[in-house]
Design an enzyme around this catalytic site. Structure first.
Site, PDB file in Angstrom:
ATOM      1  N   SER A   6       0.871  -1.180   0.000  1.00 33.66           N
ATOM      2  CA  SER A   6       0.000   0.000   0.000  1.00 33.66           C
ATOM      3  C   SER A   6       0.904   1.224   0.000  1.00 33.66           C
ATOM      4  O   SER A   6       1.460   1.597   1.021  1.00 33.66           O
ATOM      5  CB  SER A   6      -0.932   0.002   1.208  1.00 33.66           C
ATOM      6  OG  SER A   6      -0.180  -0.048   2.392  1.00 33.66           O
ATOM      7  N   THR A  66       0.235  -6.710   6.714  1.00 30.97           N
ATOM      8  CA  THR A  66       1.203  -6.604   7.799  1.00 30.97           C
ATOM      9  C   THR A  66       1.732  -5.179   7.796  1.00 30.97           C
ATOM     10  O   THR A  66       2.109  -4.656   6.747  1.00 30.97           O
ATOM     11  CB  THR A  66       2.354  -7.605   7.607  1.00 30.97           C
ATOM     12  OG1 THR A  66       1.798  -8.914   7.483  1.00 30.97           O
ATOM     13  CG2 THR A  66       3.314  -7.573   8.791  1.00 30.97           C
ATOM     14  N   MET A 103       3.851   2.388   4.916  1.00 29.91           N
ATOM     15  CA  MET A 103       3.510   1.409   3.896  1.00 29.91           C
ATOM     16  C   MET A 103       3.295   0.058   4.577  1.00 29.91           C
ATOM     17  O   MET A 103       3.986  -0.278   5.537  1.00 29.91           O
ATOM     18  CB  MET A 103       4.676   1.321   2.902  1.00 29.91           C
ATOM     19  CG  MET A 103       4.466   0.387   1.754  1.00 29.91           C
ATOM     20  SD  MET A 103       5.936   0.349   0.661  1.00 29.91           S
ATOM     21  CE  MET A 103       5.839   1.967  -0.106  1.00 29.91           C
ATOM     22  N   CYS A 104       2.334  -0.705   4.074  1.00 23.69           N
ATOM     23  CA  CYS A 104       2.150  -2.052   4.597  1.00 23.69           C
ATOM     24  C   CYS A 104       2.213  -3.047   3.443  1.00 23.69           C
ATOM     25  O   CYS A 104       2.094  -2.681   2.275  1.00 23.69           O
ATOM     26  CB  CYS A 104       0.853  -2.187   5.386  1.00 23.69           C
ATOM     27  SG  CYS A 104      -0.645  -2.162   4.425  1.00 23.69           S
ATOM     28  N   LYS A 105       2.450  -4.291   3.794  1.00 24.71           N
ATOM     29  CA  LYS A 105       2.484  -5.375   2.815  1.00 24.71           C
ATOM     30  C   LYS A 105       1.155  -6.106   2.907  1.00 24.71           C
ATOM     31  O   LYS A 105       0.714  -6.464   4.000  1.00 24.71           O
ATOM     32  CB  LYS A 105       3.641  -6.326   3.113  1.00 24.71           C
ATOM     33  CG  LYS A 105       3.683  -7.542   2.196  1.00 24.71           C
ATOM     34  CD  LYS A 105       4.892  -8.424   2.465  1.00 24.71           C
ATOM     35  CE  LYS A 105       4.811  -9.071   3.816  1.00 24.71           C
ATOM     36  NZ  LYS A 105       5.912  -9.994   4.099  1.00 24.71           N
TER      37      LYS A 105
END
EC number: 5.3.99.2
Length: 189
Positions: A45, A82, A64-66
């Site tokens: 994201s 995550t 930022m996330c995964k």
């Protein structure tokens, strides 16, 4: 004369009742020929935009996330994200239920109980995807969020411009938009 009078009365009623508003730019549009199997896998994201007061208050501390997208047993999508929160890695799972055209889903928030419409508006599958979500948080509180998913943690300037244009077309403003920095943990390969 009677037909003209009926037309006039219809127009007056529409004015009094509130003429149906057209979406700011295709809230419910989806990627033509959306291919869910190509949308699966790892995304980051990279950009968010929202009119939510919570988002506006917290956007300065977001990272930022995964997100790993997998098919659900009901034909929808499981999104396992995550992210870094308070110096800890956390995981959140969202289940998107299919709703109409391929690429259009609904999400029921366990926190608020509200139902959100989620659409994959544009995707080239190998590089980026633009998503748009909308719903209500309560009487008169519409919620809108645009999301930029990237297959990599580094964004090209063209994608940032595309996302900014997309977000503004959804009625969001420059101050509603954030490009998320990479955290030093939680999203490594």
């Amino acid at each position: 004369m009677a037909a003209l009078r009926m037309l006039w009365m219809g127009l007056v009623l529409l004015g009094l009742l509130g003429f149906p508003q057209t979406p700011a730019q295709g809230h419910d549009t989806v990627q033509p020929n959306f291919q869910q199997d190509k949308f699966l896998g790892r995304w980051y994201s990279a950009g968010l935009a929202s009119n939510s007061s919570w988002f506006r208050e917290k956007k300065a501390v977001l990272y930022m996330c995964k997100t790993v997208v997998a098919p659900s047993t009901e034909g929808g999508l499981n999104l396992t994200s995550t992210f870094l929160r308070k110096n800890q890695c956390e995981t959140k799972i969202m289940v998107l239920q299919p709703a109409g055209a391929p690429g259009h889903y609904t999400y029921s928030s366990p926190h608020s109980g509200s139902i959100h419409s989620v659409s994959v508006v544009e995707a080239n599958y190998d590089e980026y995807a633009l998503l748009f979500s909308r719903g209500t948080k309560g009487p008169g509180q519409d919620f809108r969020m645009a999301t930029l998913y990237s297959r990599t943690q580094t964004l090209k300037d063209e994608l940032k411009e595309k996302f900014t244009t997309f977000s503004k077309a959804q009625g969001l403003t420059e101050e509603d938009i954030v490009f998320l920095p990479q955290p030093d943990k939680c999203i490594q390969e």
